[in-house]
Write a protein that holds these residues in place. Structure first.
Motif, mmCIF file in Angstrom:
data_model
loop_
_atom_site.group_PDB
_atom_site.id
_atom_site.type_symbol
_atom_site.label_atom_id
_atom_site.label_comp_id
_atom_site.label_asym_id
_atom_site.label_seq_id
_atom_site.Cartn_x
_atom_site.Cartn_y
_atom_site.Cartn_z
ATOM 1 N N PRO A 188 -60.655 -12.392 17.949
ATOM 2 C CA PRO A 188 -59.758 -11.711 18.903
ATOM 3 C C PRO A 188 -58.291 -12.083 18.718
ATOM 4 C CG PRO A 188 -61.694 -12.527 20.032
ATOM 5 C CD PRO A 188 -61.742 -13.096 18.663
ATOM 6 N N GLY A 189 -58.047 -13.343 18.385
ATOM 7 C CA GLY A 189 -56.667 -13.743 18.136
ATOM 8 C C GLY A 189 -56.078 -13.053 16.913
ATOM 9 N N GLN A 190 -56.899 -12.870 15.871
ATOM 10 C CA GLN A 190 -56.434 -12.170 14.687
ATOM 11 C C GLN A 190 -56.201 -10.686 14.963
ATOM 12 O OE1 GLN A 190 -59.365 -13.056 11.714
ATOM 13 N NE2 GLN A 190 -58.734 -15.217 11.520
ATOM 14 N N VAL A 191 -56.991 -10.101 15.836
ATOM 15 C CA VAL A 191 -56.772 -8.700 16.226
ATOM 16 C C VAL A 191 -55.454 -8.559 16.982
ATOM 17 C CG1 VAL A 191 -57.656 -6.815 17.660
ATOM 18 C CG2 VAL A 191 -59.222 -8.123 16.223
ATOM 19 N N VAL A 192 -55.193 -9.517 17.864
ATOM 20 C CA VAL A 192 -53.910 -9.502 18.589
ATOM 21 C C VAL A 192 -52.750 -9.686 17.613
ATOM 22 C CG1 VAL A 192 -52.541 -10.706 20.324
ATOM 23 C CG2 VAL A 192 -54.953 -10.289 20.734
ATOM 24 N N ALA A 193 -52.930 -10.551 16.614
ATOM 25 C CA ALA A 193 -51.876 -10.773 15.621
ATOM 26 C C ALA A 193 -51.604 -9.504 14.822
ATOM 27 C CB ALA A 193 -52.289 -11.911 14.691
ATOM 28 N N LEU A 194 -52.674 -8.789 14.422
ATOM 29 C CA LEU A 194 -52.486 -7.541 13.699
ATOM 30 C C LEU A 194 -51.758 -6.509 14.554
ATOM 31 C CD1 LEU A 194 -53.055 -5.807 11.187
ATOM 32 C CD2 LEU A 194 -55.260 -5.204 12.223
ATOM 33 N N SER A 195 -52.111 -6.431 15.821
ATOM 34 C CA SER A 195 -51.445 -5.486 16.727
ATOM 35 C C SER A 195 -49.972 -5.837 16.909
ATOM 36 C CB SER A 195 -52.147 -5.484 18.089
ATOM 37 O OG SER A 195 -53.515 -5.168 17.956
ATOM 38 N N SER A 196 -49.676 -7.123 17.013
ATOM 39 C CA SER A 196 -48.276 -7.529 17.197
ATOM 40 C C SER A 196 -47.448 -7.236 15.947
ATOM 41 C CB SER A 196 -48.209 -9.020 17.535
ATOM 42 O OG SER A 196 -48.644 -9.794 16.434
ATOM 43 N N ILE A 197 -48.040 -7.420 14.763
ATOM 44 C CA ILE A 197 -47.299 -7.157 13.527
ATOM 45 C C ILE A 197 -47.003 -5.667 13.388
ATOM 46 C CG2 ILE A 197 -47.472 -7.203 11.012
ATOM 47 C CD1 ILE A 197 -49.091 -9.804 11.334
ATOM 48 N N LEU A 198 -48.015 -4.821 13.621
ATOM 49 C CA LEU A 198 -47.803 -3.382 13.496
ATOM 50 C C LEU A 198 -46.811 -2.864 14.530
ATOM 51 C CD1 LEU A 198 -51.477 -2.182 12.812
ATOM 52 C CD2 LEU A 198 -49.597 -2.442 11.178
ATOM 53 N N SER A 199 -46.935 -3.345 15.773
ATOM 54 C CA SER A 199 -46.003 -2.904 16.817
ATOM 55 C C SER A 199 -44.590 -3.403 16.531
ATOM 56 C CB SER A 199 -46.473 -3.405 18.179
ATOM 57 O OG SER A 199 -46.484 -4.830 18.208
ATOM 58 N N GLY A 200 -44.466 -4.607 15.965
ATOM 59 C CA GLY A 200 -43.141 -5.110 15.619
ATOM 60 C C GLY A 200 -42.471 -4.267 14.547
ATOM 61 N N ILE A 201 -43.241 -3.833 13.537
ATOM 62 C CA ILE A 201 -42.683 -2.972 12.490
ATOM 63 C C ILE A 201 -42.196 -1.661 13.079
ATOM 64 C CG2 ILE A 201 -43.259 -1.671 10.412
ATOM 65 C CD1 ILE A 201 -45.164 -3.943 9.667
ATOM 66 N N LEU A 235 -41.463 -0.926 16.329
ATOM 67 C CA LEU A 235 -40.386 -1.079 17.305
ATOM 68 C C LEU A 235 -39.053 -1.407 16.646
ATOM 69 C CD1 LEU A 235 -42.219 -3.036 20.156
ATOM 70 C CD2 LEU A 235 -41.580 -0.621 20.120
ATOM 71 N N MET A 236 -39.080 -2.160 15.549
ATOM 72 C CA MET A 236 -37.840 -2.485 14.863
ATOM 73 C C MET A 236 -37.339 -1.338 13.998
ATOM 74 S SD MET A 236 -38.367 -6.451 13.713
ATOM 75 C CE MET A 236 -36.726 -6.489 13.018
ATOM 76 N N ALA A 237 -38.229 -0.420 13.632
ATOM 77 C CA ALA A 237 -37.807 0.695 12.777
ATOM 78 C C ALA A 237 -36.981 1.716 13.544
ATOM 79 C CB ALA A 237 -39.024 1.368 12.159
ATOM 80 N N PHE A 238 -37.219 1.883 14.842
ATOM 81 C CA PHE A 238 -36.502 2.905 15.608
ATOM 82 C C PHE A 238 -35.001 2.629 15.694
ATOM 83 C CE2 PHE A 238 -40.785 3.511 17.805
ATOM 84 C CZ PHE A 238 -41.142 4.536 16.954
ATOM 85 N N PRO A 239 -34.561 1.459 16.150
ATOM 86 C CA PRO A 239 -33.094 1.233 16.200
ATOM 87 C C PRO A 239 -32.469 1.017 14.823
ATOM 88 C CG PRO A 239 -34.275 -0.251 17.699
ATOM 89 C CD PRO A 239 -35.267 0.312 16.758
ATOM 90 N N VAL A 240 -33.247 0.525 13.850
ATOM 91 C CA VAL A 240 -32.676 0.210 12.541
ATOM 92 C C VAL A 240 -32.222 1.470 11.826
ATOM 93 C CG1 VAL A 240 -33.303 -0.635 10.231
ATOM 94 C CG2 VAL A 240 -33.816 -2.010 12.235
ATOM 95 N N THR A 241 -32.925 2.595 12.027
ATOM 96 C CA THR A 241 -32.502 3.849 11.391
ATOM 97 C C THR A 241 -31.132 4.287 11.891
ATOM 98 O OG1 THR A 241 -33.791 5.023 13.070
ATOM 99 C CG2 THR A 241 -34.848 4.623 10.950
ATOM 100 N N SER A 242 -30.928 4.188 13.206
ATOM 101 C CA SER A 242 -29.616 4.540 13.758
ATOM 102 C C SER A 242 -28.533 3.595 13.262
ATOM 103 C CB SER A 242 -29.677 4.517 15.288
ATOM 104 O OG SER A 242 -28.414 4.784 15.841
ATOM 105 N N ILE A 243 -28.845 2.305 13.156
ATOM 106 C CA ILE A 243 -27.872 1.335 12.656
ATOM 107 C C ILE A 243 -27.531 1.626 11.203
ATOM 108 C CG2 ILE A 243 -27.530 -1.113 12.141
ATOM 109 C CD1 ILE A 243 -29.281 -1.733 14.588
ATOM 110 N N PHE A 244 -28.527 2.020 10.412
ATOM 111 C CA PHE A 244 -28.281 2.339 9.007
ATOM 112 C C PHE A 244 -27.364 3.549 8.855
ATOM 113 C CE2 PHE A 244 -29.551 4.983 5.365
ATOM 114 C CZ PHE A 244 -29.126 4.159 4.335
ATOM 115 N N HIS A 245 -27.615 4.599 9.663
ATOM 116 C CA HIS A 245 -26.745 5.783 9.587
ATOM 117 C C HIS A 245 -25.316 5.443 10.015
ATOM 118 C CE1 HIS A 245 -29.864 8.498 8.406
ATOM 119 N NE2 HIS A 245 -30.601 8.277 9.485
#
Length: 292
Positions: free
Chosen positions: A203-216, A218-228
């Motif tokens: 279960p801890g590894q499942v939570v870790a996988l979910s946190s990694i995917l959600s982090g990617i 969530l960070m991709a949304f503002p980074v695109t605007s910053i790049f433009h």
């Protein structure tokens, strides 16, 4: 006796080597101090000339790059004054209280010496990339705030989950509390992964996988605007530099025309007779042809 002599000789060699090492260190420190003094003197001279040339002194001092220049130059003079005061107090017989006071100020002095790293920020005057970075940070304050908000919300969500999964089903060796799990959540969501805290249970590894995917995501949304914004700021600053360079070239050409070609700037009118003489033909033939 031989062992005693060899031990004494070894101690003398060690003392001599340590003295040589200290001498090399002091000489190296002295060379660095001389180099820093020359650099600070040049920076101070340049800052003084720019401040004299500026029309509005208040606006000049409020400029961010000039504030960075002041913060980079002042620690050298402050540390120099404090060192001179400490040497004077140490030479006096009753300077113990002054030395204690200077020792208290030592932490602030070390912090001011750490501000010498701001010398690097002076490159922003001549670097298009650093200017673009500063302009992008200034324009994208909302995007950076949004990124921080996403990170805090996800961290507050996944830290209790991984603590619960590891405390109930895991070994409970690394995730001892929820605040210690915050560090793991930040490292996992930013995809850094130091490996100092690792979930052992499924279960801890499942939570870790979910946190990694959600982090990617969530960070991709503002980074695109910053790049433009970064690419737009870069193109704008590049166009400004090109316009300034073309304007300087135009002014240089005009100045060379005014100074070098003063006599040829106003052409004189040539009469037909003079033109005919220059052609090598008589004037009468020219007038006859014109009448025909």
């Amino acid at each position: 006796m031989t062992t005693v002599k060899s031990a004494a000789g070894q101690q003398e060699r060690e003392k001599h080597a340590s003295a040589l090492g200290q001498g090399e260190c002091s000489q190296k420190c002295y060379d660095i101090f001389v180099l820093e003094t020359v650099c600070v003197a040049w920076f101070s001279f340049e800052f003084l000339l720019r401040s004299i040339q500026a029309e509005n002194k208040c606006a000049f001092l409020k400029t961010p790059l000039n504030i960075i220049d002041i913060l980079a130059i002042l620690p050298f003079y402050i540390s120099l004054i404090v060192d001179m005061a400490s040497t004077k107090n140490s030479s006096k017989p009753g300077g113990g209280a002054g030395n204690k006071y200077l020792e208290r100020v030592g932490l602030v002095l070390r912090f001011l010496r750490a501000l010498r790293i701001l010398y690097v920020m002076r490159l922003a005057r001549h670097s298009l990339g650093l200017q673009t970075l500063g302009l992008t940070v200034r324009r994208c304050t909302r995007e950076f705030g949004l990124l921080l908000l996403f990170l805090c919300v996800a961290m507050a969500l996944f830290s209790p989950l991984v603590h619960l999964a590891e405390s109930e089903l895991g070994a409970k060796q690394e995730f001892t509390s929820i605040p210690t799990s915050y560090w793991w959540a930040v490292i996992s969501m930013t995809t850094v992964g130091y490996g100092d805290m690792v979930p052992r249970s499924i279960p801890g590894q499942v939570v870790a996988l979910s946190s990694i995917l959600s982090g990617i995501l969530l960070m991709a949304f503002p980074v695109t605007s910053i790049f433009h914004t970064f690419s737009r700021s870069y193109s704008e600053l590049k166009e400004q530099q090109q316009r300034a360079a073309s304007r300087q070239m135009h002014q240089l050409e005009e100045s060379t025309k005014l100074t070098g070609g003063g006599s040829s700037q106003w052409p004189t009118a040539v009469s037909p007779r003079d033109a005919a003489r220059e052609d090598g033909r008589p004037v009468l033939d020219q007038e006859a042809k014109r009448s025909c």
